[in-house]
Design a protein around this motif. Structure first.
Motif, mmCIF file in Angstrom:
data_model
loop_
_atom_site.group_PDB
_atom_site.id
_atom_site.type_symbol
_atom_site.label_atom_id
_atom_site.label_comp_id
_atom_site.label_asym_id
_atom_site.label_seq_id
_atom_site.Cartn_x
_atom_site.Cartn_y
_atom_site.Cartn_z
ATOM 1 N N ILE A 28 0.836 -1.201 0.000
ATOM 2 C CA ILE A 28 0.000 0.000 0.000
ATOM 3 C C ILE A 28 0.872 1.253 0.000
ATOM 4 O O ILE A 28 0.617 2.202 -0.746
ATOM 5 N N VAL A 29 1.923 1.286 0.830
ATOM 6 C CA VAL A 29 2.823 2.435 0.867
ATOM 7 C C VAL A 29 3.509 2.590 -0.487
ATOM 8 O O VAL A 29 3.600 3.695 -1.026
ATOM 9 N N PHE A 30 3.975 1.500 -1.060
ATOM 10 C CA PHE A 30 4.620 1.544 -2.374
ATOM 11 C C PHE A 30 3.667 2.136 -3.411
ATOM 12 O O PHE A 30 4.032 3.031 -4.168
ATOM 13 N N THR A 35 1.540 7.363 -6.678
ATOM 14 C CA THR A 35 0.465 8.280 -7.055
ATOM 15 C C THR A 35 0.800 9.742 -6.801
ATOM 16 O O THR A 35 0.014 10.623 -7.157
ATOM 17 N N VAL A 36 1.945 10.020 -6.193
ATOM 18 C CA VAL A 36 2.313 11.391 -5.862
ATOM 19 C C VAL A 36 3.146 11.986 -6.995
ATOM 20 O O VAL A 36 4.148 11.410 -7.398
ATOM 21 N N TRP A 100 -2.708 6.662 3.848
ATOM 22 C CA TRP A 100 -1.490 6.190 3.182
ATOM 23 C C TRP A 100 -0.937 7.211 2.211
ATOM 24 O O TRP A 100 0.264 7.307 2.006
ATOM 25 N N TYR A 101 -1.815 8.009 1.596
ATOM 26 C CA TYR A 101 -1.345 9.060 0.694
ATOM 27 C C TYR A 101 -0.532 10.092 1.485
ATOM 28 O O TYR A 101 0.541 10.513 1.057
ATOM 29 N N LYS A 106 4.829 12.117 3.333
ATOM 30 C CA LYS A 106 5.789 12.224 4.438
ATOM 31 C C LYS A 106 7.125 11.576 4.033
ATOM 32 O O LYS A 106 8.194 12.155 4.224
ATOM 33 N N VAL A 107 7.046 10.396 3.456
ATOM 34 C CA VAL A 107 8.243 9.673 3.027
ATOM 35 C C VAL A 107 8.979 10.446 1.932
ATOM 36 O O VAL A 107 10.207 10.523 1.925
ATOM 37 N N LEU A 108 8.236 11.038 1.005
ATOM 38 C CA LEU A 108 8.834 11.740 -0.127
ATOM 39 C C LEU A 108 9.262 13.172 0.212
ATOM 40 O O LEU A 108 9.741 13.893 -0.655
ATOM 41 N N SER A 109 9.127 13.561 1.465
ATOM 42 C CA SER A 109 9.520 14.897 1.907
ATOM 43 C C SER A 109 10.814 14.883 2.700
ATOM 44 O O SER A 109 11.146 15.857 3.377
ATOM 45 N N GLN A 110 11.550 13.784 2.640
ATOM 46 C CA GLN A 110 12.814 13.687 3.370
ATOM 47 C C GLN A 110 13.876 13.047 2.503
ATOM 48 O O GLN A 110 13.599 12.159 1.708
ATOM 49 N N LYS A 111 15.096 13.536 2.674
ATOM 50 C CA LYS A 111 16.259 12.978 1.983
ATOM 51 C C LYS A 111 17.383 12.808 3.005
ATOM 52 O O LYS A 111 17.339 13.357 4.096
#
Length: 155
Positions: A28-30, A35-36, A100-101, A106-111
């Motif tokens: 689901i997270v994947f 979708t972002v 989940w979106y 949240k995941v895509l806002s960190q490096k």
């Protein structure tokens, strides 16, 4: 996306204990990350490393935007977020299961911290592809020092 660790996350110990974690939550997270839509921006245009990496070794251009005008003219579903830099991946918890979106954003806002010199902001959309905006939001166009005269005249 240039950080090889980008998009990674660490599930909390409690989330790992969820029976569905291994079989469905990871998928689901994947899928939510897929979708972002993402557009990347920097707070600076005077960084030599950025010119080498993103402007084809100074042969490209940098487009400057009015951040406030851009933000004001985006669809309500789009978000501007400042990228966080850290040594450890984002931690997802049981609380992230409710949206989940939002967890994907949240995941895509960190490096990873090594990329902090980019001073990055991201425009996150609710789908991949173009995001329409209205208004005059471009303030400047900067040409790389190695741009060809032909490309410069075309732009």
């Amino acid at each position: 996306m240039n950080d090889p660790m980008e998009g990674f996350y660490q599930p909390s110990a409690r989330l790992k204990k969820e029976p569905e974690w291994r079989h469905s939550f990871r998928q689901i997270v994947f899928e939510a990350k897929q979708t972002v839509g993402i557009a990347c921006f920097s707070e600076t245009y005077v960084n030599e490393i950025m010119g080498a990496h993103y402007a084809e070794n100074y042969k490209g251009i940098c487009i400057a935007y009015s951040a406030s005008k851009l933000k004001d003219n985006l669809p309500l579903s789009a978000r501007m977020v400042r990228v966080a830099y850290a040594d450890a991946p984002v931690r997802l918890s049981k609380h992230d299961k409710s949206d989940w979106y939002e967890a994907a954003q949240k995941v895509l806002s960190q490096k990873k911290y090594n990329w902090a010199y980019e001073r990055e902001w991201r425009l996150l959309g609710d789908h991949p592809g173009q995001i329409q905006y209205e208004g005059d939001v471009i303030t400047d166009v900067y040409f790389g020092s190695r741009i060809t005269p032909n490309h410069k005249s075309q732009i």
